[in-house]
Design a protein around this motif. Structure first.
Motif, PDB file in Angstrom:
ATOM      1  N   UNK A   6      -2.021  11.644 -13.174  1.00  0.00           N
ATOM      2  CA  UNK A   6      -2.814  12.247 -12.106  1.00  0.00           C
ATOM      3  C   UNK A   6      -2.606  11.443 -10.828  1.00  0.00           C
ATOM      4  N   UNK A   7      -2.680  12.096  -9.684  1.00  0.00           N
ATOM      5  CA  UNK A   7      -2.467  11.402  -8.417  1.00  0.00           C
ATOM      6  C   UNK A   7      -3.779  11.200  -7.665  1.00  0.00           C
ATOM      7  N   UNK A   8      -3.864  10.067  -6.975  1.00  0.00           N
ATOM      8  CA  UNK A   8      -5.023   9.735  -6.154  1.00  0.00           C
ATOM      9  C   UNK A   8      -4.520   9.274  -4.792  1.00  0.00           C
ATOM     10  N   UNK A   9      -5.302   9.586  -3.778  1.00  0.00           N
ATOM     11  CA  UNK A   9      -4.897   9.313  -2.399  1.00  0.00           C
ATOM     12  C   UNK A   9      -5.305   7.918  -1.948  1.00  0.00           C
ATOM     13  N   UNK A  10      -4.443   7.331  -1.133  1.00  0.00           N
ATOM     14  CA  UNK A  10      -4.746   6.060  -0.476  1.00  0.00           C
ATOM     15  C   UNK A  10      -4.030   6.063   0.862  1.00  0.00           C
ATOM     16  N   UNK A  11      -4.803   6.081   1.945  1.00  0.00           N
ATOM     17  CA  UNK A  11      -4.281   6.150   3.308  1.00  0.00           C
ATOM     18  C   UNK A  11      -3.271   7.288   3.478  1.00  0.00           C
ATOM     19  N   UNK A  12      -3.623   8.438   2.913  1.00  0.00           N
ATOM     20  CA  UNK A  12      -2.858   9.655   3.144  1.00  0.00           C
ATOM     21  C   UNK A  12      -1.720   9.913   2.184  1.00  0.00           C
ATOM     22  N   UNK A  13      -1.406   8.965   1.325  1.00  0.00           N
ATOM     23  CA  UNK A  13      -0.303   9.152   0.380  1.00  0.00           C
ATOM     24  C   UNK A  13      -0.839   9.249  -1.046  1.00  0.00           C
TER      25      UNK A  13
END
Length: 237
Positions: free
Chosen positions: A77-84
């Motif tokens: 699963x993906x999670x966002x950090x500073x837009x990425x």
């Protein structure tokens, strides 16, 4: 406390201010901040007067909220950090509960039940340094210095400026691209000069960020996706 005018439910808080501000929050609720001396009847009158605007804003909120993403706390699963977006990897042999390393998030398997809280704490801890650094840069341009900056849970607001001159930022801001984070910071710094969204306020924002309208629109369109949503609890946190 929830009040209702016709078919519009709303809440309000009172403040030492001269004018009233009306909001459709990120959860679709309607709220007001009003001068202390206003009676309930007067507040209800404001809601009636702005009924058409509220209906339009609620219809727009329904469309924008379609961008919400349901995330599961599983490997891949993906999670966002500073837009990425960065993938989550569930691991067994980790000294820390959650770390960001080599372009991915790593979480201890036995801590999956606390994944949401761990991500919140990650964003809060990273936000303290990042937001303070960006605020230090922009406060010279705005000509205003906050008394304190905090990163915390703000319910359905990205940030707030208190009457005492403190700036509060939602931990979710750390999920947004840096350009959007900068816009939120400049927005709140300008509120130190102008507490309301007057023409003078927006002119101040424009002086620092001439493309603020573009950034504002991005946040409006994509804000619902900046969230940690468990598949079993698809609500704003």
């Amino acid at each position: 406390m929830i009040h209702e005018v016709d078919d519009i439910q709303f809440s309000f808080s009172k403040s030492k201010r001269r004018t009233a501000s009306l909001f459709v929050e990120r959860d679709g609720s309607v709220s007001l901040i009003v001068p202390e001396e206003l009676s309930l009847n007067e507040i209800e009158g404001i809601v009636r007067q702005k009924k058409s605007w509220i209906y339009r804003s609620l219809a727009e909120w329904k469309d924008l909220n379609a961008s919400r993403v349901n995330r599961e706390f599983v490997s891949g699963e993906t999670f966002l950090y500073l837009g990425r977006s960065y993938k989550l990897h569930v691991a067994q042999d980790l000294k820390a509960d959650l770390i960001f390393k080599d372009g991915r998030f790593l979480i201890r398997e036995e801590k999956l039940h606390a994944c949401a809280d761990l991500f919140k704490e990650f964003y809060r801890s990273k936000g303290k340094a990042k937001i303070q650094k960006r605020a230090n840069y922009y406060q010279r341009k705005v000509g205003a210095t906050p008394k304190a900056i905090k990163v915390l849970e703000l319910g359905h607001r990205w940030a707030s400026c208190t009457p005492e001159g403190n700036l509060n930022f939602h931990w979710k801001c750390m999920m947004a691209p840096l350009s959007i984070l900068d816009y939120i910071i400049v927005h709140e710094l300008c509120h130190l000069h102008y507490p309301n969204h007057t023409d003078a306020f927006w002119n101040e924002v424009d002086k620092v960020l001439p493309d603020y309208r573009k950034r504002h629109e991005w946040l409006k369109l994509n804000g619902a996706s900046l969230d940690i949503v468990n598949v079993n609890q698809a609500v704003l946190i």
